[in-house]
Design a protein around this motif. Structure first.
Motif, PDB file in Angstrom:
ATOM      1  N   LEU A 120       0.775  -1.182   0.089  1.00 18.30           N
ATOM      2  CA  LEU A 120       0.029   0.042  -0.128  1.00 18.30           C
ATOM      3  C   LEU A 120       0.842   1.266  -0.009  1.00 18.30           C
ATOM      4  CD1 LEU A 120      -2.361  -1.241   2.906  1.00 18.30           C
ATOM      5  CD2 LEU A 120      -2.738  -1.448   0.416  1.00 18.30           C
ATOM      6  N   ILE A 125      -5.235   4.171  -0.100  1.00 12.53           N
ATOM      7  CA  ILE A 125      -6.012   3.892   0.862  1.00 12.53           C
ATOM      8  C   ILE A 125      -6.746   5.196   1.593  1.00 12.53           C
ATOM      9  CG2 ILE A 125      -5.515   3.591   3.468  1.00 12.53           C
ATOM     10  CD1 ILE A 125      -5.344   1.058   1.721  1.00 12.53           C
ATOM     11  N   THR A 139     -10.807  -3.539   0.123  1.00  9.25           N
ATOM     12  CA  THR A 139     -10.888  -4.322   1.413  1.00  9.25           C
ATOM     13  C   THR A 139     -10.915  -5.804   0.865  1.00  9.25           C
ATOM     14  OG1 THR A 139     -12.500  -2.737   2.329  1.00  9.25           O
ATOM     15  CG2 THR A 139     -12.082  -4.467   3.535  1.00  9.25           C
ATOM     16  N   ALA A 150       2.875  -1.651   4.163  1.00 12.39           N
ATOM     17  CA  ALA A 150       2.651  -0.256   4.125  1.00 12.39           C
ATOM     18  C   ALA A 150       4.051   0.321   4.216  1.00 12.39           C
ATOM     19  CB  ALA A 150       1.861   0.048   5.078  1.00 12.39           C
ATOM     20  N   THR A 159      -4.759   2.382   7.479  1.00 11.99           N
ATOM     21  CA  THR A 159      -5.368   1.375   6.743  1.00 11.99           C
ATOM     22  C   THR A 159      -6.323   0.575   7.753  1.00 11.99           C
ATOM     23  OG1 THR A 159      -3.237   1.074   5.285  1.00 11.99           O
ATOM     24  CG2 THR A 159      -5.045  -0.645   5.199  1.00 11.99           C
TER      25      THR A 159
END
Ligand code: GMT
Length: 372
Positions: A120, A125, A139, A150, A159
């Motif tokens: 991510l 996000i 999701t 992340a 997140t």
């Protein structure tokens, strides 16, 4: 290992990071297959062990919106099978994580298991991904990934805050190739930009609303009143004309150069004295880290993950979003004299070394190994 990397091929931070990761992995002997709709901007020249697969999206008069995600999933299946890939690492959740899920299910039916790692990056996000038109798919596909990473602690927390995530999210911070950014300034270039030895301020982004480029112009106008300076804007995007209009209004247009999208960031940063990042949100701020690696201190907002890389009083300063007054004062305090500026430059460069590519790529390799 045989690794598939999926990313946006543009100048955005996620694409840059993914491309640099792929190049570093290839240098370490892994076979890296990029799957994107265009050659990634930082993937130039021939690099052994790197393969590039273009996603072709057939059009048809019926399609107002050509189904890119379907073409991407099919290309993933093809590349994974033909090259016997060990894993797929997708950067930016939309639509890469859901396309990877689809590819994984198709391959499962054919008896092949392909682990999917989703990294991510930020707006997947905090901005776009949260839109209710995307959120359920985002999701689901994040949860279906075999590993989720992340790029900052802040993004990990965001997140969990905004999505129902059922798995651990590992933080693997972004990195920079310090050796690439430790360049000596090209004197002739510096002279063109700042012929009378003015300070050089920089900003690089995609000029989206979230970057608040008008604040960059306002800060520059304040700095320029007290310390003769020039401002280089690198990149392009929808807010460029807003920045241009404001620069004219504040009478600093002639001191600003818009240099557009640039591949040789290291040469530009090498002549810089201060980097301004005024964003409303940054999950990490890779552009700021690259600046630090080039020995350029950073005045930024304290939004998102920026406090994880910018150390006030050492690598630069931070202020609340929109506090132009404070950021102008901070910029001036760094630029006021050569000795202070030199100290900030040294500390910024030293701090960036903690995020050197040699420290972070092995963390990704370790993560991959868990799935082999
Ligand atoms: O900043 C952008 O709009 C580009 C975006 C992207 O996905 O390419 O950047 C995000 O990912 C970068 C790499 O991980 C981060 O350094 C940026 O902070 C992040 N941008 C935002 O969170 C707004």
């Amino acid at each position: 290992m045989r690794i598939g990397i999926v990313c946006y091929p543009t100048f955005g931070g996620s694409g840059v990071l993914a491309t640099e990761l792929g190049k570093a992995l290839a240098q370490k002997g892994h076979m890296v297959h990029f799957i994107t709709y265009q050659q990634p901007v930082r993937l130039n020249g021939f690099i052994p062990n790197i393969f590039y697969h273009e996603v072709q999206v057939p059009t048809y008069p019926l399609f107002d919106y050509p189904p890119y995600e379907t073409a991407l999933a099919s290309t993933m299946v093809d590349v994974i099978k033909n090259n016997n890939l060990d894993l797929l690492h997708v950067h930016y959740a939309i639509p890469h994580a859901s396309a990877a899920y689809m590819a994984k299910q198709i391959l499962k039916k054919e008896g092949k298991t392909i682990p999917v790692i989703t990294t991510l990056h930020g707006t997947d996000i905090t901005l776009v991904g949260r839109d209710k038109m995307y959120a359920p798919v985002v999701t689901f596909s994040i949860n279906e990934s075999d590993a989720i990473t992340a790029v900052s602690q802040n993004l990990r927390d965001e997140t969990f805050k905004h999505f129902k995530i059922e798995k651990e999210i590992e933080v693997i911070v972004n990195f920079v190739d310090v050796s690439r950014f430790s360049r000596k300034p090209i004197d002739a270039f510096k002279k063109v930009i700042a012929p009378n030895g003015e300070r050089i301020l920089l900003h690089a982004s995609n000029f989206r609303k979230i970057k608040r480029v008008q604040d960059v112009v306002k800060i520059f106008a304040e700095v320029n009143k007290q310390k003769p300076s020039k401002l280089l804007f690198v990149g392009d995007g929808p807010e460029r004309s807003t920045a241009e209009d404001l620069a004219k209004e504040l009478n600093v247009f002639d001191e600003i150069r818009f240099v557009g999208k640039q591949e040789q960031m290291e040469d530009i940063l090498a002549i810089g004295d201060l980097f301004l990042l005024t964003s409303e949100y940054e999950s990490f701020g890779l552009a700021a880290l690259e600046a630090m690696a080039a020995g350029v201190p950073v005045v930024s907002t304290n939004a998102g993950g920026l406090s994880e890389i910018n150390i006030p009083g050492e690598t630069g300063y931070m202020s609340d979003v929109g506090d132009v007054d404070s950021m102008s004062k901070q910029a001036l305090s760094i630029l006021k004299d050569d000795a202070t500026l030199k100290l900030f430059k040294e500390k910024a460069a030293a701090h960036a070394k903690k995020f050197d590519i040699t420290n972070i790529v092995p963390v990704y390799e370790k993560l991959y190994e868990r799935f082999l």
